[in-house]
Design a protein around this motif. Sequence first.
Motif, PDB file in Angstrom:
ATOM      1  N   ALA A   1       6.355   7.556  -8.300  1.00 23.91           N
ATOM      2  CA  ALA A   1       7.143   8.544  -9.043  1.00 23.91           C
ATOM      3  C   ALA A   1       8.622   8.438  -8.671  1.00 23.91           C
ATOM      4  CB  ALA A   1       6.620   9.945  -8.765  1.00 23.91           C
ATOM      5  N   LYS A   2       8.920   8.226  -7.385  1.00 27.34           N
ATOM      6  CA  LYS A   2      10.309   8.073  -6.951  1.00 27.34           C
ATOM      7  C   LYS A   2      10.921   6.789  -7.517  1.00 27.34           C
ATOM      8  CE  LYS A   2       9.785  10.382  -2.487  1.00 27.34           C
ATOM      9  NZ  LYS A   2       9.780  10.136  -1.032  1.00 27.34           N
ATOM     10  N   ALA A   3      10.110   5.737  -7.617  1.00 25.34           N
ATOM     11  CA  ALA A   3      10.625   4.446  -8.073  1.00 25.34           C
ATOM     12  C   ALA A   3      10.948   4.448  -9.560  1.00 25.34           C
ATOM     13  CB  ALA A   3       9.619   3.346  -7.753  1.00 25.34           C
ATOM     14  N   VAL A   4      10.156   5.159 -10.381  1.00 17.64           N
ATOM     15  CA  VAL A   4      10.377   5.138 -11.829  1.00 17.64           C
ATOM     16  C   VAL A   4      11.261   6.291 -12.303  1.00 17.64           C
ATOM     17  CG1 VAL A   4       8.248   3.899 -12.315  1.00 17.64           C
ATOM     18  CG2 VAL A   4       8.225   6.391 -12.331  1.00 17.64           C
TER      19      VAL A   4
ATOM     20  N   MET B   1       0.843  -1.205   0.000  1.00 15.24           N
ATOM     21  CA  MET B   1       0.000   0.000   0.000  1.00 15.24           C
ATOM     22  C   MET B   1       0.879   1.258   0.000  1.00 15.24           C
ATOM     23  SD  MET B   1      -3.204  -0.845  -0.072  1.00 15.24           S
ATOM     24  CE  MET B   1      -4.173   0.416   0.669  1.00 15.24           C
ATOM     25  N   PHE B   2       1.958   1.228   0.764  1.00 15.36           N
ATOM     26  CA  PHE B   2       2.842   2.384   0.829  1.00 15.36           C
ATOM     27  C   PHE B   2       3.536   2.606  -0.512  1.00 15.36           C
ATOM     28  CE2 PHE B   2       7.100   4.135   1.653  1.00 15.36           C
ATOM     29  CZ  PHE B   2       6.730   5.364   2.181  1.00 15.36           C
ATOM     30  N   ARG B   3       4.050   1.513  -1.112  1.00 17.48           N
ATOM     31  CA  ARG B   3       4.781   1.645  -2.374  1.00 17.48           C
ATOM     32  C   ARG B   3       3.872   1.969  -3.557  1.00 17.48           C
ATOM     33  NH1 ARG B   3      10.185  -0.684  -2.687  1.00 17.48           N
ATOM     34  NH2 ARG B   3      10.779  -1.300  -0.596  1.00 17.48           N
ATOM     35  N   SER B   4       2.586   1.721  -3.433  1.00 14.33           N
ATOM     36  CA  SER B   4       1.687   2.005  -4.558  1.00 14.33           C
ATOM     37  C   SER B   4       1.118   3.426  -4.512  1.00 14.33           C
ATOM     38  CB  SER B   4       0.541   0.984  -4.583  1.00 14.33           C
ATOM     39  OG  SER B   4      -0.269   1.115  -3.433  1.00 14.33           O
ATOM     40  N   LYS B   5       1.526   4.207  -3.525  1.00 15.26           N
ATOM     41  CA  LYS B   5       1.107   5.603  -3.504  1.00 15.26           C
ATOM     42  C   LYS B   5       1.768   6.324  -4.672  1.00 15.26           C
ATOM     43  CE  LYS B   5       2.054   7.286   0.554  1.00 15.26           C
ATOM     44  NZ  LYS B   5       2.174   7.771   1.921  1.00 15.26           N
TER      45      LYS B   5
END
Length: 110
Positions: free
Chosen positions: A83-86, A74-78
């Motif tokens: 945006a930070k991950a990609v 849930m946290f990573r899908s915010k």
Amino acid sequence: MLMETVSTRKERKIRINYQLIVKNLPFFLFLSVLAVIYIYNGHYSDKLIKSISKTNKELRELQFEYKTMKSEVMFRSKQTELAKAVEPLGLKELVIPPVVIIDSAINNHN
């Protein structure tokens, strides 16, 4: 004569007791089998209770792990985390709304 009656009585008592034991041997065997079954049942129930306890402990651990993973997903899908991950891949978030393209060939058939 007195001595003979005493020994005869003892012999008769021993004989009666021996006959009584032999006569009730199937019943004694039955009681022995019941005792063995009772002991086995006690050991089996202890083993089963330990197994249930172990399974409950594993279940609690798996539930905790599930909740942890769910909160992490849930946290990573915010949106900000995505945006930070990609960002290292060169992808950026759109700042203008998407444009709808309408195909004129599809509209003419309707």
